[in-house]
Design an enzyme around this catalytic site. Structure first.
Site, mmCIF file in Angstrom:
data_model
loop_
_atom_site.group_PDB
_atom_site.id
_atom_site.type_symbol
_atom_site.label_atom_id
_atom_site.label_comp_id
_atom_site.label_asym_id
_atom_site.label_seq_id
_atom_site.Cartn_x
_atom_site.Cartn_y
_atom_site.Cartn_z
ATOM 1 N N LYS A 1 -12.700 0.788 4.538
ATOM 2 C CA LYS A 1 -11.703 1.839 4.278
ATOM 3 C C LYS A 1 -12.407 3.150 3.957
ATOM 4 C CE LYS A 1 -9.463 4.486 1.066
ATOM 5 N NZ LYS A 1 -10.027 5.316 -0.028
ATOM 6 N N SER A 2 -11.913 4.225 4.549
ATOM 7 C CA SER A 2 -12.253 5.555 4.056
ATOM 8 C C SER A 2 -11.095 6.480 4.366
ATOM 9 C CB SER A 2 -13.542 6.080 4.689
ATOM 10 O OG SER A 2 -13.781 7.388 4.167
ATOM 11 N N TYR B 1 0.827 -1.223 0.000
ATOM 12 C CA TYR B 1 0.000 0.000 0.000
ATOM 13 C C TYR B 1 0.857 1.268 0.000
ATOM 14 C CZ TYR B 1 -3.808 -3.158 1.526
ATOM 15 O OH TYR B 1 -4.716 -4.182 1.646
ATOM 16 N N ARG C 1 -16.749 10.023 7.037
ATOM 17 C CA ARG C 1 -17.168 8.638 6.751
ATOM 18 C C ARG C 1 -16.550 7.644 7.736
ATOM 19 N NH1 ARG C 1 -16.557 8.338 0.210
ATOM 20 N NH2 ARG C 1 -18.533 9.333 -0.349
ATOM 21 N N HIS D 1 -0.070 -11.981 2.042
ATOM 22 C CA HIS D 1 -1.069 -11.190 1.313
ATOM 23 C C HIS D 1 -1.889 -12.020 0.316
ATOM 24 C CE1 HIS D 1 -1.755 -6.706 0.218
ATOM 25 N NE2 HIS D 1 -2.843 -7.403 -0.042
ATOM 26 N N ILE E 1 -13.045 -4.438 8.075
ATOM 27 C CA ILE E 1 -12.103 -3.315 7.959
ATOM 28 C C ILE E 1 -12.496 -2.353 6.835
ATOM 29 C CG2 ILE E 1 -10.082 -4.363 9.055
ATOM 30 C CD1 ILE E 1 -9.223 -5.364 6.247
ATOM 31 N N ASN F 1 -18.821 5.115 9.667
ATOM 32 C CA ASN F 1 -18.627 3.663 9.572
ATOM 33 C C ASN F 1 -18.483 2.993 10.933
ATOM 34 O OD1 ASN F 1 -18.771 4.048 6.836
ATOM 35 N ND2 ASN F 1 -16.583 3.826 6.441
ATOM 36 N N LEU G 1 -17.657 -2.990 1.876
ATOM 37 C CA LEU G 1 -18.616 -2.144 1.154
ATOM 38 C C LEU G 1 -18.560 -2.477 -0.341
ATOM 39 C CD1 LEU G 1 -17.696 1.252 2.916
ATOM 40 C CD2 LEU G 1 -19.428 -0.436 3.598
HETATM 41 N N1 LIG Z 1 -5.880 -8.576 1.575
HETATM 42 C C1 LIG Z 1 -6.280 -8.088 0.428
HETATM 43 O O1 LIG Z 1 -5.971 -8.611 -0.650
HETATM 44 C C2 LIG Z 1 -7.151 -6.875 0.423
HETATM 45 C C3 LIG Z 1 -7.812 -6.490 -0.751
HETATM 46 C C4 LIG Z 1 -8.645 -5.365 -0.693
HETATM 47 C C5 LIG Z 1 -8.816 -4.678 0.491
HETATM 48 N N2 LIG Z 1 -8.121 -5.048 1.617
HETATM 49 C C6 LIG Z 1 -8.240 -4.299 2.893
HETATM 50 O O2 LIG Z 1 -9.616 -4.043 3.161
HETATM 51 C C7 LIG Z 1 -9.846 -2.642 3.265
HETATM 52 C C8 LIG Z 1 -11.242 -2.290 2.792
HETATM 53 O O3 LIG Z 1 -11.483 -2.715 1.473
HETATM 54 P P1 LIG Z 1 -11.583 -1.704 0.231
HETATM 55 O O4 LIG Z 1 -10.742 -0.530 0.480
HETATM 56 O O5 LIG Z 1 -11.318 -2.516 -0.979
HETATM 57 O O6 LIG Z 1 -13.106 -1.334 0.114
HETATM 58 P P2 LIG Z 1 -14.362 -0.942 1.039
HETATM 59 O O7 LIG Z 1 -13.959 -0.684 2.426
HETATM 60 O O8 LIG Z 1 -15.364 -1.981 0.749
HETATM 61 O O9 LIG Z 1 -14.828 0.397 0.330
HETATM 62 C C9 LIG Z 1 -14.006 1.516 0.252
HETATM 63 C C10 LIG Z 1 -14.674 2.530 -0.685
HETATM 64 O O10 LIG Z 1 -15.921 2.962 -0.148
HETATM 65 C C11 LIG Z 1 -15.887 4.379 0.090
HETATM 66 N N3 LIG Z 1 -16.561 4.598 1.373
HETATM 67 C C12 LIG Z 1 -16.109 4.300 2.614
HETATM 68 N N4 LIG Z 1 -17.013 4.610 3.550
HETATM 69 C C13 LIG Z 1 -18.069 5.138 2.900
HETATM 70 C C14 LIG Z 1 -19.312 5.660 3.338
HETATM 71 N N5 LIG Z 1 -19.639 5.701 4.620
HETATM 72 N N6 LIG Z 1 -20.163 6.133 2.396
HETATM 73 C C15 LIG Z 1 -19.833 6.096 1.083
HETATM 74 N N7 LIG Z 1 -18.672 5.618 0.606
HETATM 75 C C16 LIG Z 1 -17.790 5.125 1.518
HETATM 76 C C17 LIG Z 1 -14.419 4.750 0.123
HETATM 77 O O11 LIG Z 1 -14.213 6.070 -0.354
HETATM 78 P P3 LIG Z 1 -13.456 7.210 0.529
HETATM 79 O O12 LIG Z 1 -12.135 6.666 0.960
HETATM 80 O O13 LIG Z 1 -13.342 8.333 -0.446
HETATM 81 O O14 LIG Z 1 -14.363 7.508 1.679
HETATM 82 C C18 LIG Z 1 -13.825 3.755 -0.888
HETATM 83 O O15 LIG Z 1 -14.021 4.196 -2.208
HETATM 84 C C19 LIG Z 1 -8.697 -2.054 2.421
HETATM 85 O O16 LIG Z 1 -8.485 -0.686 2.658
HETATM 86 C C20 LIG Z 1 -7.557 -2.940 2.841
HETATM 87 O O17 LIG Z 1 -7.066 -2.553 4.112
HETATM 88 C C21 LIG Z 1 -7.316 -6.152 1.600
#
Ligand SMILES: NC(=O)c1ccc[n+]([C@@H]2O[C@H](COP(=O)([O-])OP(=O)(O)OC[C@H]3O[C@@H](n4cnc5c(N)ncnc54)[C@H](OP(=O)(O)O)[C@@H]3O)[C@@H](O)[C@H]2O)c1
Length: 275
Positions: free
Chosen positions: A232-233, A54, A238, A112, A230, A242, A192
């Site tokens: 992400k924002s 990251y 937000r 990972h 977990i 969350n 999300l």
């Molecule tokens: N191990 C792996 O291979 C792997 C893969 C993917 C993810 N991850 C981990 O999981 C975490 C979360 O997954 P993710 O980042 O893919 O996606 P997520 O948490 O499902 O969604 C993040 C997206 O939603 C938006 N968002 C967040 N809260 C919101 C709200 N209350 N209202 C509207 N939109 C909102 C964020 O935008 P803004 O930031 O602009 O608010 C971002 O675009 C990652 O950050 C990472 O730490 C791990």
């Protein structure tokens, strides 16, 4: 499930408790990441999920130092990147991560992705990393049942956690059952659906019924089914929203309804085809 709170932890098989709600920081650019982690810690989050790939471990470390929250009160996770997989390379990679994070241990170190031909050697390195105290616990990410079965057979040890994509639109119940049976915590990433299903009409209907936001409905579902989660924002408002998911309970009927929404909708990489 009505008694969940932001301080709720889940017990792993490696005698370490994992705060059920954490902040993900994938795609948070360095400065954004610093502010996001500080906001989260000030709001009561105690679990931060980063990864070497990251590119923001240094900001996570700085944010933790500047937050005023004791390091020992924070559950910090980072991950071994694919290019560093293998025994010796993994041993070097954790030292690089720890240096960037400005700490001498992480609470959980994850592989990972199940890279073919390397994942088992990587795991043996993680066992040494744990024995040396550089990681309090060790786990995996993106491991499907076949990868977990192979790991258990080859190494005999059980990961504390498996971090996989999981949300109402991607419910791999076979994987989940396997994790429960082996005592592996399931951690839901992209809860999300990476923001791609927030406008789903069924989510909107529940949001209006419970007077909560669409994101809150999806996060609450993850908490009620017992996942570590977990979202992400990078946006402090937000991040607050969350975590504001402890003043309502999705009914049994609504939980049952959501359990029918699976459509194998994957937003991230697909480990199901990895040998
Ligand atoms: N191990 C792996 O291979 C792997 C893969 C993917 C993810 N991850 C981990 O999981 C975490 C979360 O997954 P993710 O980042 O893919 O996606 P997520 O948490 O499902 O969604 C993040 C997206 O939603 C938006 N968002 C967040 N809260 C919101 C709200 N209350 N209202 C509207 N939109 C909102 C964020 O935008 P803004 O930031 O602009 O608010 C971002 O675009 C990652 O950050 C990472 O730490 C791990």
């Amino acid at each position: 499930m009505s008694n969940l709170e932001i301080t709720t932890t889940l017990q792993s098989n490696q005698t370490i408790s994992v705060p059920q709600l954490g902040l993900g920081v994938w795609k948070s650019r360095p400065k954004e990441c610093l502010e996001a982690v500080k906001s989260a810690l000030s709001l009561g989050y105690r679990h931060i999920d980063t990864a070497a790939i990251y590119g923001n471990e240094a900001d996570v470390g700085t944010a933790i130092k500047e937050s005023g929250v004791k390091r020992s009160d924070i559950f910090l996770v980072t991950k071994l990147w694919n290019a560093d997989q293998g025994y010796d390379t993994a041993l070097r990679a954790i030292d690089v991560s720890l240096k960037k994070l400005g700490t001498d241990y992480v609470d959980m170190y994850l592989i990972h992705f199940p890279v073919s031909g390397k994942r088992n050697d990587s795991w043996k390195a993680l066992e040494k990393i744990k024995a040396e105290g550089k990681a309090k616990s060790i786990g995996v990410s993106n491991f499907m049942v076949s990868h977990l079965e192979e790991l258990l057979k080859e190494t005999g040890t059980v990961p504390a956690m498996n971090q996989v994509e999981y949300h109402p639109f991607l419910q791999d119940t076979k994987l989940k059952e396997y994790c429960i049976q082996k005592g592996i915590l399931l951690e839901a990433y992209s809860p999300l659906a990476h923001g791609q299903k927030l406008e789903d009409a069924r989510v909107t209907k529940l949001a209006s019924q419970y007077k909560k936001s669409n994101a809150q409905i999806l996060i609450r579902w993850s908490l009620q089914v017992g996942h570590v989660v977990i979202p992400k924002s990078k946006n402090p408002e937000r991040i607050r929203e969350n975590a504001d998911v402890y003043d309502f309970v999705l009914s049994d009927a609504d939980m049952k309804e959501i359990s029918t929404w699976n459509e194998d909708f994957r937003t991230c990489w697909d480990p199901t085809t990895v040998e």
